[in-house]
Structures are given as structure tokens and as C-alpha cells.
Design a protein around this motif. Structure first.
Motif, PDB file in Angstrom:
ATOM      1  N   GLY A   1       0.788  -1.230   0.000  1.00 35.06           N
ATOM      2  CA  GLY A   1       0.000   0.000   0.000  1.00 35.06           C
ATOM      3  C   GLY A   1       0.816   1.272   0.000  1.00 35.06           C
ATOM      4  O   GLY A   1       0.256   2.375   0.012  1.00 35.06           O
ATOM      5  N   GLU A   2       2.138   1.150  -0.021  1.00 32.94           N
ATOM      6  CA  GLU A   2       2.981   2.347  -0.098  1.00 32.94           C
ATOM      7  C   GLU A   2       3.518   2.522  -1.513  1.00 32.94           C
ATOM      8  O   GLU A   2       3.612   1.562  -2.291  1.00 32.94           O
ATOM      9  CB  GLU A   2       4.147   2.246   0.883  1.00 32.94           C
ATOM     10  CG  GLU A   2       3.755   2.434   2.332  1.00 32.94           C
ATOM     11  CD  GLU A   2       4.969   2.602   3.227  1.00 32.94           C
ATOM     12  OE1 GLU A   2       5.140   3.701   3.797  1.00 32.94           O
ATOM     13  OE2 GLU A   2       5.749   1.642   3.356  1.00 32.94           O
ATOM     14  N   ASP A   3       3.879   3.755  -1.837  1.00 38.38           N
ATOM     15  CA  ASP A   3       4.539   4.083  -3.106  1.00 38.38           C
ATOM     16  C   ASP A   3       5.977   4.500  -2.830  1.00 38.38           C
ATOM     17  O   ASP A   3       6.228   5.290  -1.905  1.00 38.38           O
ATOM     18  CB  ASP A   3       3.824   5.225  -3.826  1.00 38.38           C
ATOM     19  CG  ASP A   3       2.509   4.797  -4.445  1.00 38.38           C
ATOM     20  OD1 ASP A   3       2.302   3.582  -4.628  1.00 38.38           O
ATOM     21  OD2 ASP A   3       1.683   5.684  -4.746  1.00 38.38           O
ATOM     22  N   LEU A   4       6.887   3.973  -3.624  1.00 36.14           N
ATOM     23  CA  LEU A   4       8.279   4.408  -3.597  1.00 36.14           C
ATOM     24  C   LEU A   4       8.468   5.369  -4.761  1.00 36.14           C
ATOM     25  O   LEU A   4       8.346   4.985  -5.924  1.00 36.14           O
ATOM     26  CB  LEU A   4       9.219   3.211  -3.727  1.00 36.14           C
ATOM     27  CG  LEU A   4      10.710   3.517  -3.936  1.00 36.14           C
ATOM     28  CD1 LEU A   4      11.256   4.368  -2.798  1.00 36.14           C
ATOM     29  CD2 LEU A   4      11.499   2.225  -4.086  1.00 36.14           C
ATOM     30  N   VAL A   5       8.719   6.634  -4.446  1.00 33.80           N
ATOM     31  CA  VAL A   5       8.867   7.678  -5.449  1.00 33.80           C
ATOM     32  C   VAL A   5      10.344   7.960  -5.645  1.00 33.80           C
ATOM     33  O   VAL A   5      11.077   8.201  -4.679  1.00 33.80           O
ATOM     34  CB  VAL A   5       8.128   8.961  -5.020  1.00 33.80           C
ATOM     35  CG1 VAL A   5       8.319  10.064  -6.054  1.00 33.80           C
ATOM     36  CG2 VAL A   5       6.645   8.670  -4.813  1.00 33.80           C
ATOM     37  N   MET A   6      10.780   7.926  -6.909  1.00 31.68           N
ATOM     38  CA  MET A   6      12.200   8.064  -7.225  1.00 31.68           C
ATOM     39  C   MET A   6      12.402   9.173  -8.248  1.00 31.68           C
ATOM     40  O   MET A   6      11.670   9.263  -9.233  1.00 31.68           O
ATOM     41  CB  MET A   6      12.742   6.737  -7.780  1.00 31.68           C
ATOM     42  CG  MET A   6      12.612   5.586  -6.793  1.00 31.68           C
ATOM     43  SD  MET A   6      12.946   3.949  -7.523  1.00 31.68           S
ATOM     44  CE  MET A   6      11.389   3.643  -8.379  1.00 31.68           C
ATOM     45  N   HIS A   7      13.401  10.000  -8.005  1.00 26.77           N
ATOM     46  CA  HIS A   7      13.792  11.061  -8.926  1.00 26.77           C
ATOM     47  C   HIS A   7      15.260  10.855  -9.279  1.00 26.77           C
ATOM     48  O   HIS A   7      16.088  10.599  -8.402  1.00 26.77           O
ATOM     49  CB  HIS A   7      13.571  12.431  -8.280  1.00 26.77           C
ATOM     50  CG  HIS A   7      13.660  13.578  -9.240  1.00 26.77           C
ATOM     51  ND1 HIS A   7      14.858  14.043  -9.738  1.00 26.77           N
ATOM     52  CD2 HIS A   7      12.702  14.349  -9.795  1.00 26.77           C
ATOM     53  CE1 HIS A   7      14.626  15.061 -10.553  1.00 26.77           C
ATOM     54  NE2 HIS A   7      13.327  15.266 -10.610  1.00 26.77           N
ATOM     55  N   LEU A   8      15.581  10.973 -10.551  1.00 24.09           N
ATOM     56  CA  LEU A   8      16.924  10.650 -11.028  1.00 24.09           C
ATOM     57  C   LEU A   8      17.929  11.776 -10.858  1.00 24.09           C
ATOM     58  O   LEU A   8      19.131  11.557 -11.056  1.00 24.09           O
ATOM     59  CB  LEU A   8      16.862  10.250 -12.505  1.00 24.09           C
ATOM     60  CG  LEU A   8      16.026   9.008 -12.813  1.00 24.09           C
ATOM     61  CD1 LEU A   8      15.811   8.888 -14.309  1.00 24.09           C
ATOM     62  CD2 LEU A   8      16.687   7.763 -12.257  1.00 24.09           C
ATOM     63  N   GLY A   9      17.461  12.964 -10.517  1.00 20.82           N
ATOM     64  CA  GLY A   9      18.407  14.072 -10.409  1.00 20.82           C
ATOM     65  C   GLY A   9      19.105  14.326 -11.726  1.00 20.82           C
ATOM     66  O   GLY A   9      18.518  14.241 -12.799  1.00 20.82           O
ATOM     67  N   MET A  10      20.390  14.633 -11.677  1.00 21.28           N
ATOM     68  CA  MET A  10      21.156  14.896 -12.895  1.00 21.28           C
ATOM     69  C   MET A  10      21.896  13.664 -13.400  1.00 21.28           C
ATOM     70  O   MET A  10      22.079  13.503 -14.601  1.00 21.28           O
ATOM     71  CB  MET A  10      22.157  16.029 -12.640  1.00 21.28           C
ATOM     72  CG  MET A  10      21.519  17.369 -12.347  1.00 21.28           C
ATOM     73  SD  MET A  10      22.739  18.672 -12.080  1.00 21.28           S
ATOM     74  CE  MET A  10      23.462  18.804 -13.715  1.00 21.28           C
ATOM     75  N   THR A  11      22.323  12.804 -12.489  1.00 21.78           N
ATOM     76  CA  THR A  11      23.212  11.716 -12.905  1.00 21.78           C
ATOM     77  C   THR A  11      22.741  10.347 -12.433  1.00 21.78           C
ATOM     78  O   THR A  11      23.497   9.381 -12.501  1.00 21.78           O
ATOM     79  CB  THR A  11      24.638  11.954 -12.362  1.00 21.78           C
ATOM     80  OG1 THR A  11      24.600  12.060 -10.926  1.00 21.78           O
ATOM     81  CG2 THR A  11      25.247  13.216 -12.952  1.00 21.78           C
ATOM     82  N   GLY A  12      21.498  10.242 -11.952  1.00 25.23           N
ATOM     83  CA  GLY A  12      21.007   8.952 -11.492  1.00 25.23           C
ATOM     84  C   GLY A  12      20.768   7.992 -12.645  1.00 25.23           C
ATOM     85  O   GLY A  12      20.333   8.389 -13.722  1.00 25.23           O
ATOM     86  N   ARG A  13      21.033   6.726 -12.413  1.00 17.37           N
ATOM     87  CA  ARG A  13      20.788   5.698 -13.422  1.00 17.37           C
ATOM     88  C   ARG A  13      20.503   4.371 -12.729  1.00 17.37           C
ATOM     89  O   ARG A  13      20.977   4.111 -11.625  1.00 17.37           O
ATOM     90  CB  ARG A  13      21.983   5.540 -14.365  1.00 17.37           C
ATOM     91  CG  ARG A  13      23.189   4.922 -13.699  1.00 17.37           C
ATOM     92  CD  ARG A  13      24.348   4.773 -14.676  1.00 17.37           C
ATOM     93  NE  ARG A  13      25.276   5.866 -14.489  1.00 17.37           N
ATOM     94  CZ  ARG A  13      26.314   6.096 -15.284  1.00 17.37           C
ATOM     95  NH1 ARG A  13      26.547   5.326 -16.303  1.00 17.37           N
ATOM     96  NH2 ARG A  13      27.123   7.097 -15.054  1.00 17.37           N
TER      97      ARG A  13
END
Length: 293
Positions: free
Chosen positions: A67-79
Motif C-alpha cells: 500500500g505504499e509508493d516508492l517515489v524516485m527522482h533521477l536528479g542529474m546523474t542517477g541511473r
């Protein structure tokens, strides 16, 4: 910074690997990225199945079975790199021409079946947060976001209503994430070029005195959609540091009409103009002064 087409390409590369799979365990090899990791991060994710992988604006959202969401943002250099049976695929390979340095592998998802999904981020401008799915729309990251540019909410009427009282130019208006979520610098320039609209034109020109959409608003909506859809089909744009799901370069930069083409001839048949570079709100803008009015 990756824009919507690049993030959507990452999502499409990760979805077949993550959705329907159980996270056997999670390693967080440091306490933070841009922000600290969620409390009890590894324990909250371990044992959960990924029931969906969405994109909202420039965020990736993994919906977990609990029931939870994992929210991810890549920023500038995330991969993310997918490791399976000794093979590595990289959905969203930043730092074009340079392989990921394992010293920057900060998060590892160990999936049932032995596949690993590794998050690498040299500059650590990305982040991961968790929230109850039922509360997502009210979360500060999401509650004030504008329309999804590929969704049904983006219409000429919507743009006219948002623009009629604004005192900014079209470039600044379209870059406002409260108006359109996920639309960034590259694709704003390209959409305005395709619609034949100057970035210097007042945003309120999208509405007439009664608030109805003008022809400019009517032209702009399909231009935004078409530019984004073509960019996604091409795997995004590789400028300095983006690659897509299997590590190949995104190809849309080879189809730019104006972006990063200052001093070059306009591609529009019969125009004869030269692409110019300007700065709006601290960001580079590229346009043709002859065919964008």
C-alpha cells in the motif's frame, strides 16, 4: 537534467523487470542521496512486490503490494542498471560515453529470481521517498503539479484558462510545473518551434478577452504532444549524459528543430531564417525569429 521523455524511457525499460516481482531485500549503502532515505527504508521495501511502475511528471513511482509508493527522482546523474545472469542493461544511462563507477552504487534492489536493480548516482542529486498510496495526491511533491502533457487534461481550454491572467512570456509559462508537469527546457523550445510561436510572446496571448483559447493555444497542444511522443519513440535525447534502456544513445537530439542549433539555418521550408539563442528565466532558449511569431 533528464526531461519527461528520458524518464518515460527509463520507466519502460524498468517495468518488465520490476512489475510483478518481489523485492527479496534492499541495500541502502549510504544514509542519503539529496535527502535522507525514508525511515526503516530497507525493511519497508523488503518482501514487497512491485504491483505497478508509473511516471508522474519527472518522477518514477513504484507501487508496492503493502500500500505504499516508492517515489524516485533521477536528479542529474542517477541511473538504474539491471544485473541478470552476468548481463547488464542500463535504463536511463547518464554520463554518456562513461560506464557507471561502482563506488557510486548507492541502492541495490535484490529481486526474487536473482535479478538485481542497482541505482548509481555520482552527484547524488536524485532521491527516493515513500508515502502511503492513498495520500500521494496530497503529498507536497504532487499536490500542485499541473496537467500531464500526454494526458487528457491538457487541452487548449486548459491552457487558455491558466494563461489569461499571466504576465510572463510563453517560455516561462510552459516551464512552470504548476501549469504542465514534466515539460522541460529542451521540449518547450521544440514545441514552440513546431507550433510557430515565439518564446517571447506573452502567455496571455493563448486566450482571448473572453478567456476562450486562441488559435495559438489550439496549435500548441498537439505540438507539445507530438514532440514528446516522437522523443519517447527515439529514446529521448542524448546531450552530455543520457542513454536509454539497453545503454544505447537516445536519438532525438539528431532531430532537433532549434535546440542547441544557434547560428544554424532554420529547417522550415522557405524560411531562410537563422536559429537564435536567448535566455529566459536563466535557461537557454532556441528559436527562429522568422517563422516563430
Amino acid at each position: 537534467m533528464p526531461e519527461l521523455p528520458e524518464v518515460e524511457t527509463v520507466r519502460r525499460g524498468l517495468a518488465p523487470v520490476l512489475v510483478g516481482k518481489r523485492v527479496a531485500s534492499l541495500e541502502a549503502r549510504r544514509p542519503d542521496l539529496r535527502f535522507p532515505f525514508p525511515d526503516n527504508f530497507a525493511k519497508r521495501v523488503a518482501g514487497q512486490s512491485v504491483v505497478g511502475l508509473e511516471r508522474r511528471a519527472k518522477y518514477l513511482i513504484a507501487s508496492l503490494s503493502g500500500g505504499e509508493d516508492l517515489v524516485m527522482h533521477l536528479g542529474m546523474t542517477g541511473r538504474f542498471t539491471i544485473m541478470h545472469e552476468g548481463q547488464a542493461d542500463t535504463p536511463g544511462h547518464y554520463a554518456y560515453g562513461v560506464g557507471p563507477d561502482p563506488t557510486h552504487d548507492h541502492v541495490v534492489f535484490h529481486l526474487s529470481g536473482g535479478t538485481r536493480v542497482v541505482y548509481n548516482d555520482p552527484r547524488r542529486f536524485g532521491f527516493m521517498v515513500m508515502m502511503a498510496r492513498a495520500e500521494r495526491l496530497q503529498h507536497p511533491l504532487f499536490r500542485e503539479l499541473g496537467a500531464e502533457p500526454l494526458g487528457e487534461e491538457l487541452t487548449a481550454d486548459y491552457l487558455a484558462a491558466k494563461a489569461m491572467s499571466r504576465k510572463v512570456n510563453l517560455k516561462a509559462f510552459l516551464m512552470d510545473q504548476h501549469v504542465i508537469a514534466g515539460l522541460g527546457n529542451i521540449y518547450v523550445s521544440e514545441a514552440l518551434f513546431q507550433a510557430g510561436l515565439s518564446p517571447n510572446r506573452a502567455a496571455r496571448s493563448l486566450a482571448d478577452r473572453r478567456g476562450a483559447p486562441t488559435d495559438r493555444a489550439i496549435r500548441l497542444v498537439p505540438a507539445i504532444r507530438d514532440v514528446l511522443e516522437r522523443a519517447i519513440e527515439a529514446g529521448g535525447s542524448t546531450l552530455r549524459d543520457y542513454r536509454h534502456a539497453d545503454g544505447r544513445r537516445g536519438e532525438f537530439q539528431e532531430r532537433f528543430g532549434v535546440y542547441d542549433r544557434a547560428g544554424s539555418a532554420c529547417h522550415t521550408a522557405g524560411c531562410g531564417g537563422e536559429i537564435r539563442r536567448a535566455v529566459h528565466s536563466g535557461r537557454a532558449t532556441f528559436y527562429c525569429p522568422r517563422c516563430q511569431r
